[in-house]
Design a protein around this motif. Structure first.
Motif, PDB file in Angstrom:
ATOM      1  N   THR A 124      -2.594  -5.808   7.610  1.00 20.03           N
ATOM      2  CA  THR A 124      -3.952  -6.025   7.147  1.00 20.03           C
ATOM      3  C   THR A 124      -4.002  -7.054   6.035  1.00 20.03           C
ATOM      4  O   THR A 124      -3.089  -7.118   5.203  1.00 20.03           O
ATOM      5  CB  THR A 124      -4.605  -4.709   6.676  1.00 20.03           C
ATOM      6  N   GLN A 166      -7.099  -2.705   0.484  1.00 25.29           N
ATOM      7  CA  GLN A 166      -6.153  -1.741   1.051  1.00 25.29           C
ATOM      8  C   GLN A 166      -4.880  -1.599   0.215  1.00 25.29           C
ATOM      9  O   GLN A 166      -4.120  -0.667   0.415  1.00 25.29           O
ATOM     10  CB  GLN A 166      -5.758  -2.169   2.463  1.00 25.29           C
ATOM     11  N   GLY A 192      -3.899   5.559   6.124  1.00 27.30           N
ATOM     12  CA  GLY A 192      -4.731   4.365   6.048  1.00 27.30           C
ATOM     13  C   GLY A 192      -4.079   3.060   6.400  1.00 27.30           C
ATOM     14  O   GLY A 192      -4.643   2.016   6.162  1.00 27.30           O
ATOM     15  N   CYS A 193      -2.890   3.098   6.944  1.00 27.23           N
ATOM     16  CA  CYS A 193      -2.243   1.852   7.324  1.00 27.23           C
ATOM     17  C   CYS A 193      -1.706   2.001   8.727  1.00 27.23           C
ATOM     18  O   CYS A 193      -0.754   2.732   8.951  1.00 27.23           O
ATOM     19  CB  CYS A 193      -1.123   1.517   6.347  1.00 27.23           C
ATOM     20  N   ARG A 235       0.868  -1.177   0.000  1.00 25.43           N
ATOM     21  CA  ARG A 235       0.000   0.000   0.000  1.00 25.43           C
ATOM     22  C   ARG A 235       0.899   1.219   0.000  1.00 25.43           C
ATOM     23  O   ARG A 235       1.524   1.528   1.023  1.00 25.43           O
ATOM     24  CB  ARG A 235      -0.913   0.023   1.228  1.00 25.43           C
TER      25      ARG A 235
END
Length: 128
Positions: A109, A114, A104-105, A99
């Motif tokens: 995940t 993602q 967003g991390c 990613r």
């Protein structure tokens, strides 16, 4: 944004082991979530293992727990997937994913959505 490239696939008998490697380019601070996915013929792509580069925390799919391990080198350039006790159902194309985003991390995940950068894949074939 960088790129990812897998290597190390091949054919092995059930019960054997393989190691896959993924070389990841780009600023490590821009791609903290990385993972391995796989896709068997005729099936959807599924998560195998994920790693968060800030803490090296990992997450494994239930189907591979106890058999597979994911790691990242100190330079955060090479991500590896160690596969032991391979089964015929592990046969698939294995993909490295990252990613590339400053947001967003926050941990490892296995959520396919993602990831925005994918390799071409490397084939793993396990014979019974």
């Amino acid at each position: 944004q960088g790129q990812v490239m897998e290597s190390g696939g091949g054919s092995v008998q059930a019960g054997g082991s393989l190691k896959l490697s993924c070389t990841i380019s780009g600023d490590p601070d821009s791609r903290k979530c990385m993972a391995w996915f796989r896709q068997a013929q005729g099936k959807e792509r599924e998560a195998v293992a994920g790693i968060y580069s800030t803490t090296y925390a990992t997450l494994l799919a239930g189907s591979v727990k106890g058999r597979f391990a994911i790691s990242l080198d100190n330079a955060k350039i090479t991500m590896s997937l160690y596969m032991n006790d391979l089964k015929a159902e592990d046969t698939a194309m294995y993909y490295c994913a990252a990613r590339f985003s400053p947001f967003g991390c926050n941990g490892p995940t296995l959520n396919l959505s993602q990831y925005n950068t994918w390799g071409q894949g490397t084939q793993v074939t396990v014979s019974p």
